[in-house]
Enzyme design. Structure first.
Site, PDB file in Angstrom:
ATOM      1  N   CYS A 113      53.245 -27.342  18.189  1.00  0.00           N
ATOM      2  CA  CYS A 113      54.302 -29.107  19.160  1.00  0.00           C
ATOM      3  C   CYS A 113      53.679 -29.050  20.142  1.00  0.00           C
ATOM      4  CB  CYS A 113      55.500 -27.799  19.620  1.00  0.00           C
ATOM      5  SG  CYS A 113      56.316 -29.357  20.689  1.00  0.00           S
ATOM      6  N   CYS A 124      51.055 -22.548  19.992  1.00  0.00           N
ATOM      7  CA  CYS A 124      52.101 -22.784  18.489  1.00  0.00           C
ATOM      8  C   CYS A 124      52.818 -22.602  18.738  1.00  0.00           C
ATOM      9  CB  CYS A 124      50.734 -22.052  17.824  1.00  0.00           C
ATOM     10  SG  CYS A 124      50.311 -22.614  16.535  1.00  0.00           S
ATOM     11  N   CYS A 159      44.741 -24.652  16.908  1.00  0.00           N
ATOM     12  CA  CYS A 159      44.764 -23.293  17.876  1.00  0.00           C
ATOM     13  C   CYS A 159      43.625 -22.965  16.882  1.00  0.00           C
ATOM     14  CB  CYS A 159      45.757 -22.550  17.967  1.00  0.00           C
ATOM     15  SG  CYS A 159      47.305 -23.449  18.408  1.00  0.00           S
ATOM     16  N   HIS A 162      47.702 -20.381   9.179  1.00  0.00           N
ATOM     17  CA  HIS A 162      46.499 -20.534  10.168  1.00  0.00           C
ATOM     18  C   HIS A 162      46.850 -21.971  11.181  1.00  0.00           C
ATOM     19  CE1 HIS A 162      41.807 -20.456  11.348  1.00  0.00           C
ATOM     20  NE2 HIS A 162      41.931 -22.232  11.461  1.00  0.00           N
ATOM     21  N   CYS A 209      44.891 -17.698  13.416  1.00  0.00           N
ATOM     22  CA  CYS A 209      46.058 -17.100  12.376  1.00  0.00           C
ATOM     23  C   CYS A 209      47.084 -16.640  13.306  1.00  0.00           C
ATOM     24  CB  CYS A 209      46.046 -15.940  11.444  1.00  0.00           C
ATOM     25  SG  CYS A 209      45.049 -17.136  10.244  1.00  0.00           S
ATOM     26  N   CYS A 221      42.941 -15.625   4.679  1.00  0.00           N
ATOM     27  CA  CYS A 221      42.190 -17.023   5.666  1.00  0.00           C
ATOM     28  C   CYS A 221      40.805 -16.749   5.991  1.00  0.00           C
ATOM     29  CB  CYS A 221      42.486 -16.664   6.962  1.00  0.00           C
ATOM     30  SG  CYS A 221      42.389 -18.159   8.750  1.00  0.00           S
TER      31      CYS A 221
END
Length: 270
Positions: free
Chosen positions: A105, A111, A94, A90, A97, A77
């Site tokens: 959601c 997350c 947000c 990732h 990772c 990442c």
């Protein structure tokens, strides 16, 4: 009294699981997956992609990382400056990772990953039961509405509204919950269902599939008394997950069979 008791039990479980889904922060990879300052400087100063892949391979050699990118490289990442553990992705919303990320959601504004996936499943299940209970208890008043036994105009509106909303959410939640039950039975995430994880031998959509019972235990744990409660009981720490390929490789019978095939002994299988 029985209706009220059942109603409040479902309501408490519904609110509890919703609260846990919202305020359980997604778990991020540990420090050992982050690049050191020296490795980061060496990686950024290198312009050749093949040398960068070698640097990442050297760093990941000490880590339990088995999944790869589409071209066979180490999953890295650039924004978080870390080597991604297996099933880690990732999240652009947000900006971190997330371990075993399933999806972001919007309904819970969080997350869904390793830390709260069990809570999210229970939230869907109790929401489904909550809507079904409301629809079942209101349905008899809906019958009275059609037969003309309800004379109050306001009560007619309340009955129609409650029944319509309960059925609408029940149908939508039924498809969503059924889909996630299928994912759990196959030990996949939503991201893995759309894009199969890539291993050293290539992509394998069933790479983490250990069987129905073990797949359930991966999410809910081994203690069945905790399965229906929003209490953290998932197996592991989110950094490493048992894989079907490794289990087969560690099986001595399968290893001997591969050796026989390589030696040409098992030319005529029985």
């Amino acid at each position: 009294v029985a209706y009220l008791i059942i109603f409040h039990i479902l309501f408490v479980l519904f609110v509890w699981t919703y609260w846990k889904s919202i305020f359980t922060l997604p778990v991020q990879p540990g420090k050992k997956y982050h690049m050191s300052y020296a490795d980061q400087e060496r990686y950024e100063n290198e312009e050749r992609p093949e040398v960068q892949r070698q640097i990442l391979a050297e760093i990941a050699r000490k880590l339990p990382v088995y999944t790869r990118t589409g071209n066979g490289g180490i999953r890295f990442c650039d924004r978080c400056q870390l080597i991604k553990p297996d099933r880690c992705h990732h999240c652009s919303v947000c900006a971190v990772c997330v371990l075993k990320m399933d999806h972001h959601c919007p309904w819970v504004n969080n997350c869904i990953g390793f830390s709260n996936y069990k809570f999210f499943l229970l939230f869907l299940a109790y929401s489904l039961l909550y809507c079904l209970y409301i629809a079942a208890t209101v349905f008899k008043y809906f019958i009275k509405y059609w037969t003309g036994e309800l004379t109050n105009g306001r009560s007619k509106f309340h009955v129609l509204f409650l029944l319509f909303v309960a059925i609408m959410f029940f149908v939508s939640l039924m498809f969503l919950f059924g889909y996630h039950c299928w994912l759990v039975s196959r030990n996949r995430s939503t991201l893995e269902a759309f894009s199969a994880p890539v291993f050293q031998n290539g992509p394998d959509k069933n790479g983490f599939n250990l069987g129905f019972v073990k797949n359930l235990q991966q999410v809910f744990g081994e203690e069945k008394k905790l399965w229906l409660l929003p209490i953290a009981s998932s197996q592991g720490d989110g950094h490493f997950f048992p894989m079907r390929a490794l289990c087969e490789a560690q099986n001595p019978l399968l290893a001997n069979e591969e050796q026989w095939e390589d030696d040409g002994i098992d030319e005529e299988p029985h």
